[in-house]
Scaffold this motif. Structure first.
Motif, short mmCIF file in Angstrom:
data_model
loop_
_atom_site.label_atom_id
_atom_site.label_comp_id
_atom_site.label_asym_id
_atom_site.label_seq_id
_atom_site.Cartn_x
_atom_site.Cartn_y
_atom_site.Cartn_z
N GLY A 12 58.34 63.23 50.27
CA GLY A 12 58.21 61.83 50.67
C GLY A 12 59.38 61.38 51.53
N ASP A 43 58.17 51.36 52.60
CA ASP A 43 58.88 52.56 53.01
C ASP A 43 59.82 52.29 54.18
N GLU A 56 53.98 51.84 55.70
CA GLU A 56 53.74 52.72 54.56
C GLU A 56 53.61 54.13 55.13
N LYS A 58 52.80 58.18 54.40
CA LYS A 58 52.17 59.14 53.48
C LYS A 58 52.31 60.54 54.06
N ARG A 60 51.34 64.53 53.25
CA ARG A 60 50.50 65.41 52.45
C ARG A 60 50.56 66.81 53.04
N LEU A 66 45.23 63.79 53.72
CA LEU A 66 45.60 62.51 54.33
C LEU A 66 44.43 61.54 54.38
N ALA A 69 44.75 59.57 51.29
CA ALA A 69 46.12 59.28 50.85
C ALA A 69 46.40 57.79 50.66
N ILE A 70 45.70 56.95 51.38
CA ILE A 70 45.98 55.52 51.31
C ILE A 70 44.80 54.81 50.65
N ARG A 74 47.07 50.43 46.87
CA ARG A 74 48.38 50.74 47.44
C ARG A 74 48.71 49.77 48.57
N LEU A 102 50.55 58.55 58.73
CA LEU A 102 50.10 59.70 57.94
C LEU A 102 50.66 60.97 58.57
#
Length: 119
Positions: A12, A43, A56, A58, A60, A66, A69-70, A74, A102
């Protein structure tokens, strides 16, 4: 912290660093990283001109991961945190939005501009 949680945390942070570099290369200035509020965390907080953006990130292992992922919950948490942080980072006349970046190994970042549309 478990080994898998430690690895996820490390990935992350790498993802946030990669997203920061990508944003800086595209003209954005990083104002804050991992900005925490009682309502959640953002983030990255970035600015370009009169646009204040809460991002944000993400990361992966695969592009397929991906795609999921969201999530709406969230994004709601990010929106709540952004609302709490807006007074600290915003200026009168700013346009504010929430973007998602992403990331997966070996791929260009995929950016979802204005990912949160309150309604």
């Amino acid at each position: 912290m478990s080994r898998s949680r430690t690895l996820a945390e490390r990935n992350g942070r790498r993802g946030e660093t990669a997203a920061s570099l990508y944003l800086m290369l595209t003209g954005w200035r990083i104002l804050a990283r991992r900005a925490k509020t009682p309502r959640g965390e953002v983030d990255l907080i970035v600015r370009r001109g009169r646009t204040l953006c809460f991002v944000e990130v993400k990361w992966r292992r695969t592009v397929e991961e991906l795609d999921i992922a969201i999530s709406l919950p969230r994004l709601r948490r990010v929106a709540a945190a952004a609302e709490a942080l807006a007074a600290r980072f915003g200026k009168p006349g700013d346009t504010q939005r929430i973007d998602v970046i992403l990331l997966a190994p070996g791929r260009w970042p995929r950016r979802i501009v204005n990912a949160w549309q309150p309604g």
